[in-house]
Design an enzyme around this catalytic site. Sequence first.
Site, PDB file in Angstrom:
ATOM      1  N   ASN A   1       2.133   9.210  10.307  1.00  0.00           N
ATOM      2  CA  ASN A   1       1.907  10.508   9.676  1.00  0.00           C
ATOM      3  C   ASN A   1       0.513  11.090   9.863  1.00  0.00           C
ATOM      4  O   ASN A   1       0.197  12.145   9.325  1.00  0.00           O
ATOM      5  CB  ASN A   1       2.217  10.407   8.169  1.00  0.00           C
ATOM      6  CG  ASN A   1       3.649   9.976   7.930  1.00  0.00           C
ATOM      7  OD1 ASN A   1       4.557  10.445   8.595  1.00  0.00           O
ATOM      8  ND2 ASN A   1       3.843   9.057   6.987  1.00  0.00           N
ATOM      9  N   THR A   2      -0.351  10.394  10.602  1.00  0.00           N
ATOM     10  CA  THR A   2      -1.655  10.934  11.004  1.00  0.00           C
ATOM     11  C   THR A   2      -1.629  11.087  12.519  1.00  0.00           C
ATOM     12  O   THR A   2      -1.451  10.093  13.228  1.00  0.00           O
ATOM     13  CB  THR A   2      -2.801   9.994  10.585  1.00  0.00           C
ATOM     14  OG1 THR A   2      -2.843   9.932   9.152  1.00  0.00           O
ATOM     15  CG2 THR A   2      -4.147  10.520  11.093  1.00  0.00           C
TER      16      THR A   2
ATOM     17  N   PHE B   1      -1.924  10.119   4.488  1.00  0.00           N
ATOM     18  CA  PHE B   1      -3.137   9.521   3.904  1.00  0.00           C
ATOM     19  C   PHE B   1      -3.776  10.450   2.860  1.00  0.00           C
ATOM     20  O   PHE B   1      -4.993  10.654   2.843  1.00  0.00           O
ATOM     21  CB  PHE B   1      -4.168   9.197   4.990  1.00  0.00           C
ATOM     22  CG  PHE B   1      -3.828   8.040   5.883  1.00  0.00           C
ATOM     23  CD1 PHE B   1      -2.720   7.243   5.648  1.00  0.00           C
ATOM     24  CD2 PHE B   1      -4.630   7.746   6.976  1.00  0.00           C
ATOM     25  CE1 PHE B   1      -2.401   6.178   6.478  1.00  0.00           C
ATOM     26  CE2 PHE B   1      -4.340   6.668   7.813  1.00  0.00           C
ATOM     27  CZ  PHE B   1      -3.219   5.890   7.574  1.00  0.00           C
TER      28      PHE B   1
ATOM     29  N   SER C   1       0.527   3.989  10.700  1.00  0.00           N
ATOM     30  CA  SER C   1       1.231   5.072  10.022  1.00  0.00           C
ATOM     31  C   SER C   1       1.609   6.146  11.034  1.00  0.00           C
ATOM     32  O   SER C   1       0.791   6.538  11.868  1.00  0.00           O
ATOM     33  CB  SER C   1       0.341   5.693   8.938  1.00  0.00           C
ATOM     34  OG  SER C   1       0.932   6.894   8.451  1.00  0.00           O
TER      35      SER C   1
ATOM     36  N   ALA D   1       0.840  -1.195   0.000  1.00  0.00           N
ATOM     37  CA  ALA D   1       0.000   0.000   0.000  1.00  0.00           C
ATOM     38  C   ALA D   1       0.877   1.248   0.000  1.00  0.00           C
ATOM     39  O   ALA D   1       2.010   1.242   0.467  1.00  0.00           O
ATOM     40  CB  ALA D   1      -0.911   0.003   1.225  1.00  0.00           C
TER      41      ALA D   1
ATOM     42  N   LYS E   1      -2.024  -4.150   9.944  1.00  0.00           N
ATOM     43  CA  LYS E   1      -0.669  -3.694   9.623  1.00  0.00           C
ATOM     44  C   LYS E   1      -0.070  -3.016  10.848  1.00  0.00           C
ATOM     45  O   LYS E   1      -0.651  -2.073  11.392  1.00  0.00           O
ATOM     46  CB  LYS E   1      -0.684  -2.730   8.437  1.00  0.00           C
ATOM     47  CG  LYS E   1       0.720  -2.409   7.910  1.00  0.00           C
ATOM     48  CD  LYS E   1       0.673  -1.784   6.533  1.00  0.00           C
ATOM     49  CE  LYS E   1       2.064  -1.666   5.934  1.00  0.00           C
ATOM     50  NZ  LYS E   1       2.044  -1.162   4.551  1.00  0.00           N
TER      51      LYS E   1
ATOM     52  N   ASN F   1       4.989  -1.690   8.869  1.00  0.00           N
ATOM     53  CA  ASN F   1       4.849  -0.359   8.285  1.00  0.00           C
ATOM     54  C   ASN F   1       6.199   0.363   8.374  1.00  0.00           C
ATOM     55  O   ASN F   1       7.223  -0.247   8.712  1.00  0.00           O
ATOM     56  CB  ASN F   1       3.756   0.412   9.049  1.00  0.00           C
ATOM     57  CG  ASN F   1       3.030   1.414   8.161  1.00  0.00           C
ATOM     58  OD1 ASN F   1       3.635   2.058   7.307  1.00  0.00           O
ATOM     59  ND2 ASN F   1       1.740   1.564   8.367  1.00  0.00           N
TER      60      ASN F   1
ATOM     61  N   ASN G   1       8.662   9.458   4.252  1.00  0.00           N
ATOM     62  CA  ASN G   1       7.444  10.111   3.787  1.00  0.00           C
ATOM     63  C   ASN G   1       6.616  10.563   4.979  1.00  0.00           C
ATOM     64  O   ASN G   1       6.596   9.918   6.021  1.00  0.00           O
ATOM     65  CB  ASN G   1       6.643   9.173   2.873  1.00  0.00           C
ATOM     66  CG  ASN G   1       5.608   8.361   3.625  1.00  0.00           C
ATOM     67  OD1 ASN G   1       4.497   8.838   3.900  1.00  0.00           O
ATOM     68  ND2 ASN G   1       5.972   7.137   3.989  1.00  0.00           N
TER      69      ASN G   1
END
Length: 348
Positions: free
Chosen positions: A181-182, A120, A179, A67, A226, A255, A116
């Site tokens: 990043n959120t 999302f 993730s 993903a 994940k 991840n 990165n």
Amino acid sequence: MYKSLIRPILFGFDPEEIHHFSFSSIRFINKIPGVSTLIRSMYHVNDQRLEREVFGLKFKNPIGLAAGFDKDAKLYQELSNFGFGFIEIGTLTPKAQEGNPKKRLFRLLEDSAIINRMGFNNGGVLEAVERLKKNNGVLIGGNIGKNKVTPNEEAVKDYEICFEALYDYVDYFVVNVSSPNTPGLRELQDKEPLTKLLLTLQELNDKKSVTLSGVEGQKQKPILLKIAPDLTDDQLLDIIEIVKDSKIAGVIATNTTISREGLQSANKVETGGLSGKPLTKRSTEVIRFLSEKSNKAFPIIGVGGIHTAEDAIEKLDAGASLVQLYTGFIYEGPALVKAINKKILEKA
């Protein structure tokens, strides 16, 4: 050819801009008559010994695209021509969102890595569904998450919305709570909220399967979790217990990481999730830990730092049933998929 000629040109431009350019280029060349067939002949390895049956699904080979590469299901058909056994789209959220401010994607060339902090960015689950309706035989995983503005106490609803929308168009689901990043997302990895989320989706899964089939106990869509590579051993033991209690199909390990240990590149100071070679060892350690401590109780998809065929074999030997590429695909090119499949056949 890719590493000596194409990659130096691509790496001369901004990573996010060249990603979109590459998508447009791949889409364009695949529209030329005969090109799709040519690409498949170059990269596909067709051999029954590569086939795998995992969580009730039949995979032509065990190499998937992770993903994040095709978030919006815009190019899964064309990408499958490079020899992948399956494509995972997403992470998708209920509503479209732009993600974090640019610049948010960074190459770490000295480390063969990427950082990165995309956040999302996607066009929303319903846009992706329209594209997935045109699927012609590609095995698809649907990676789902929550919108940035959705508070954690309401996150379950976001996952339910995505699950319901995608149910008829993906072969398996991936719940992304890992993730970095959120804001606050990784808090959902804690035992109590994670168990609640997975049990809710499993209940919905059961209802959907009965509604569609009219038969009690009909096979559900596989749901995978994940997880982050930054979890402690105690947290990983909790994951094993959560998988058992919720009866989900398996785990994707791992991840991106927030660790910056041992990096050489100047871009190591950037915030976000790190992927690529620095993750190779840790992701394999997590796979081995989960496999051994659970007594191989559930399938694991191994991802993180696969840049060579040997990297993939190590993850399979550690207990992974399938593997996925992302950063390795960017650095090494599509020949990596073929090389892994060839190496698997050598060991068969």
